[in-house]
Design a protein around this motif. Structure first.
Motif, mmCIF file in Angstrom:
data_model
loop_
_atom_site.group_PDB
_atom_site.id
_atom_site.type_symbol
_atom_site.label_atom_id
_atom_site.label_comp_id
_atom_site.label_asym_id
_atom_site.label_seq_id
_atom_site.Cartn_x
_atom_site.Cartn_y
_atom_site.Cartn_z
ATOM 1 N N GLY A 120 -14.585 0.087 9.537
ATOM 2 C CA GLY A 120 -15.196 -0.448 8.599
ATOM 3 C C GLY A 120 -15.657 0.577 7.245
ATOM 4 N N GLY A 121 -14.874 1.677 7.453
ATOM 5 C CA GLY A 121 -14.898 2.600 6.265
ATOM 6 C C GLY A 121 -16.127 3.494 6.759
ATOM 7 N N TRP A 122 -16.461 4.430 5.694
ATOM 8 C CA TRP A 122 -17.487 5.507 5.883
ATOM 9 C C TRP A 122 -19.033 4.887 6.166
ATOM 10 N N LYS A 176 -7.876 8.145 9.218
ATOM 11 C CA LYS A 176 -7.996 7.176 7.945
ATOM 12 C C LYS A 176 -7.865 5.937 8.606
ATOM 13 N N GLU A 177 -6.893 5.754 9.398
ATOM 14 C CA GLU A 177 -6.601 4.246 9.991
ATOM 15 C C GLU A 177 -7.897 3.903 10.702
ATOM 16 N N PHE A 213 -11.073 4.992 10.583
ATOM 17 C CA PHE A 213 -12.172 4.700 9.826
ATOM 18 C C PHE A 213 -12.037 3.290 9.262
ATOM 19 N N GLY A 214 -10.846 3.151 8.518
ATOM 20 C CA GLY A 214 -10.526 1.780 8.025
ATOM 21 C C GLY A 214 -10.650 0.589 8.819
ATOM 22 N N ALA A 215 -10.408 0.852 10.448
ATOM 23 C CA ALA A 215 -10.408 -0.256 11.098
ATOM 24 C C ALA A 215 -11.903 -0.460 11.668
ATOM 25 N N ALA A 243 1.016 -1.211 0.173
ATOM 26 C CA ALA A 243 -0.101 -0.061 -0.150
ATOM 27 C C ALA A 243 0.838 1.188 -0.031
#
Length: 134
Positions: free
Chosen positions: A72-74, A65-66, A68-70, A51
């Motif tokens: 499950g995103g937006w 960003k990390e 939100f990614g952990a 990545a």
């Protein structure tokens, strides 16, 4: 629908016949299946692409960003935000009309006791009272 006259011996004879029947594969089918399996195995065992760091995101933005990614995103973040706003709204709006609703549902004279924790039924009264504690 079902033939009840068949016995277990007849059924075993059918199974024995099916066990010893040899099927011929079309020419090249086994080679194509094995080639597809090898290609899939190679794709699954290859290391994942690295990545690349997003340009322009550093510090707090990278942490968000990390996070939100952990989570499950937006889509997950928007669900959590909606639940938070609904909880705050229900908390401040109170349940003043609940006594009428329970009387309608339960019937009779049974009502639910309602306690108002905000002084003066004012939504912003709590914010103005916080200044008294200084």
């Amino acid at each position: 629908m079902a033939d009840v006259k068949q016995t277990d011996e007849m059924l075993e004879a059918l199974f024995d016949e099916a066990r010893f029947e040899a099927f011929e594969l079309p020419p090249g089918l086994l080679a194509r299946v094995l080639a597809d399996a090898d290609a899939e195995l190679a794709a699954r065992t290859a290391p994942p692409p690295r990545a690349t760091a997003a340009r322009g995101i550093s510090g707090f933005g990278a942490v968000l960003k990390e996070l939100f990614g952990a989570i499950g995103g937006w889509p997950a973040v928007s669900g959590l935000a909606s639940a938070t706003v609904a909880g705050v709204w229900i908390g401040f709006a109170g349940v003043g009309g609940l006594a009428l609703t329970t009387a309608d549902l339960l019937g009779g004279d049974e009502t639910l006791a309602v306690m108002n924790l905000l002084p003066g039924d004012d939504v912003f009264a709590l914010a103005t009272d916080l200044g008294d504690f200084e």
